[in-house]
Scaffold this motif. Structure first.
Motif, short mmCIF file in Angstrom:
data_model
loop_
_atom_site.label_atom_id
_atom_site.label_comp_id
_atom_site.label_asym_id
_atom_site.label_seq_id
_atom_site.Cartn_x
_atom_site.Cartn_y
_atom_site.Cartn_z
N SER A 254 73.37 45.16 -2.25
CA SER A 254 73.39 46.38 -1.55
C SER A 254 72.39 47.07 -0.69
N LEU A 255 71.86 46.42 0.18
CA LEU A 255 70.58 46.86 1.16
C LEU A 255 71.28 47.35 1.61
N LEU A 256 70.55 48.54 1.90
CA LEU A 256 70.87 49.85 3.16
C LEU A 256 70.06 49.57 3.95
N ASP A 257 70.05 49.75 5.66
CA ASP A 257 69.59 49.14 6.66
C ASP A 257 69.45 50.85 7.05
N LYS A 258 68.15 51.16 7.22
CA LYS A 258 67.23 52.25 7.29
C LYS A 258 67.16 52.58 8.95
N SER A 259 67.06 52.07 9.55
CA SER A 259 66.73 52.33 10.82
C SER A 259 67.08 53.88 11.63
N LYS A 260 68.83 53.97 11.22
CA LYS A 260 69.19 55.47 11.93
C LYS A 260 68.46 56.22 11.41
N ILE A 261 67.27 57.06 10.26
CA ILE A 261 67.21 57.98 10.08
C ILE A 261 65.18 57.77 10.36
N ALA A 262 64.89 56.30 11.04
CA ALA A 262 63.84 56.32 11.12
C ALA A 262 64.02 57.25 12.70
N ALA A 263 65.68 56.11 13.92
CA ALA A 263 65.43 56.26 15.37
C ALA A 263 65.66 58.34 15.00
N VAL A 264 66.08 58.42 14.49
CA VAL A 264 66.16 60.74 14.63
C VAL A 264 65.12 61.37 14.28
N TYR A 265 64.94 60.48 12.55
CA TYR A 265 63.45 61.93 12.35
C TYR A 265 62.29 61.50 12.15
N GLY A 266 62.14 60.11 12.66
CA GLY A 266 60.71 59.13 12.44
C GLY A 266 59.68 59.33 10.83
N ILE A 267 61.48 58.47 10.66
CA ILE A 267 61.62 58.82 8.63
C ILE A 267 61.19 56.78 8.52
N GLU A 268 60.09 56.20 7.94
CA GLU A 268 59.89 54.91 7.90
C GLU A 268 59.77 54.75 6.24
N PRO A 269 60.70 54.01 6.18
CA PRO A 269 60.34 53.69 4.35
C PRO A 269 59.22 53.11 3.45
N VAL A 270 59.20 53.65 2.61
CA VAL A 270 57.86 53.26 2.41
C VAL A 270 57.92 51.85 1.28
#
Length: 289
Positions: A254-270
């Motif tokens: 259940s790994l989640l792709d976080k590229s959308k939140i990075a692209a829209v809000y500039g949020i990079e996961p820690v």
């Protein structure tokens, strides 16, 4: 000053938002939990919402007892689905913004790659079914909502995998932990920061987003990291999920792709291990809570 209603404020995520609240003096937080804002009673949701008149709602509340939900379907649906339908309608009608937190359990776990927001959900448990129904009701009744799916949440507050492992590693010489369920943990403090960053942003882009910490591990590997950081001596063995049957089926992947939140809000996961170290330090500083 924007008035923000936080439901489920005594849970892991709500507690972490409380910790960060003082850093956002432009927000007037109203923290509520089951005692003063129960989500299993529609009329009380309406009454309390109209009394508070929030401009923003962060819904952290959920029925999260995954195995118990298999028998407790009606209550799980009331909290994870029906309550969200009511909240979303209230937000839409009043013009309030809604941030709703959902889960990786909406997926069946059969994907060979990280799940994106566009992938088709296929929940395998009552918990997952009710959370997906809540998502759909949220977007139907309040299309301008933001939904954030997350996974494997832990915190120094409440009950969670990290705190359970630390306790068991102290009590036992050996532990068996599932090694064939893959995902990424989420430190609730990071998720709280993500939500407040979005609310503090000049833009509001509705839709579904994925957020967890960075990395791909099994529960077994997560336990090994907890052992290492906590300097424990317990022997940990990896076992297949089939050796540890539970009432509810969990996604194997259940790994989640976080590229959308990075692209829209500039949020990079820690990175997950960086956050785990931070949480365990905070837990030790707080005396174990």
């Amino acid at each position: 000053m924007k008035k923000i209603l936080v439901t489920g404020a005594n849970g892991q995520l709500g507690s972490e938002i409380k910790e960060l609240a003082s850093h956002y003096p432009n927000f007037d937080f109203i923290f509520t939990d089951i005692d003063d804002f129960p989500l299993d009673k529609a009329q009380e949701i309406i009454t309390n919402f109209n009394r508070i008149q929030p401009e923003i709602v962060i819904n952290c509340a959920a029925y999260t007892a995954v195995d118990k939900a298999e028998q407790d379907q009606e209550v799980a649906d009331a909290i994870n689905h029906q309550a969200i339908a009511t909240l979303a309608t209230l937000c839409h009608d009043s013009g309030a913004k809604l941030v709703h937190v959902s889960t990786d359990y909406v997926f069946d776990g059969t994907s060979p790659v990280a799940y994106s927001e566009e992938d088709q959900p296929n929940p395998q448990s009552v918990y997952g079914v009710t959370k997906l129904a809540g998502e759909k009701a949220c977007l139907k009744n309040c299309p301008e909502s933001i939904i954030i799916r997350t996974a494997w949440v832990y915190s120094e507050f409440g009950n969670n995998f990290v705190k359970t492992m630390l306790r068991l590693m102290t009590e036992r010489d050996t532990l068996s932990v599932v090694n064939d369920q893959i995902g990424s943990p989420t430190y609730a403090a990071d998720l709280a920061q993500v939500i407040l960053t979005i609310l503090d942003s000049p833009k509001w882009e509705p839709g579904i987003y994925h957020y967890s910490n960075a990395g791909s591990i099994s529960w077994y590997e997560f336990a090994l990291d907890i052992k290492e950081i906590g300097n424990k001596s317990c022997d940990i063995k990896g076992i297949p999920a089939s050796a540890y049957p539970t009432p509810a089926e969990r996604p194997a992947y259940s790994l989640l792709d976080k590229s959308k939140i990075a692209a829209v809000y500039g949020i990079e996961p820690v990175d997950y291990k960086t956050s785990l170290k931070r949480m365990m330090y905070q837990l030790q500083a707080a005396g174990g809570r």
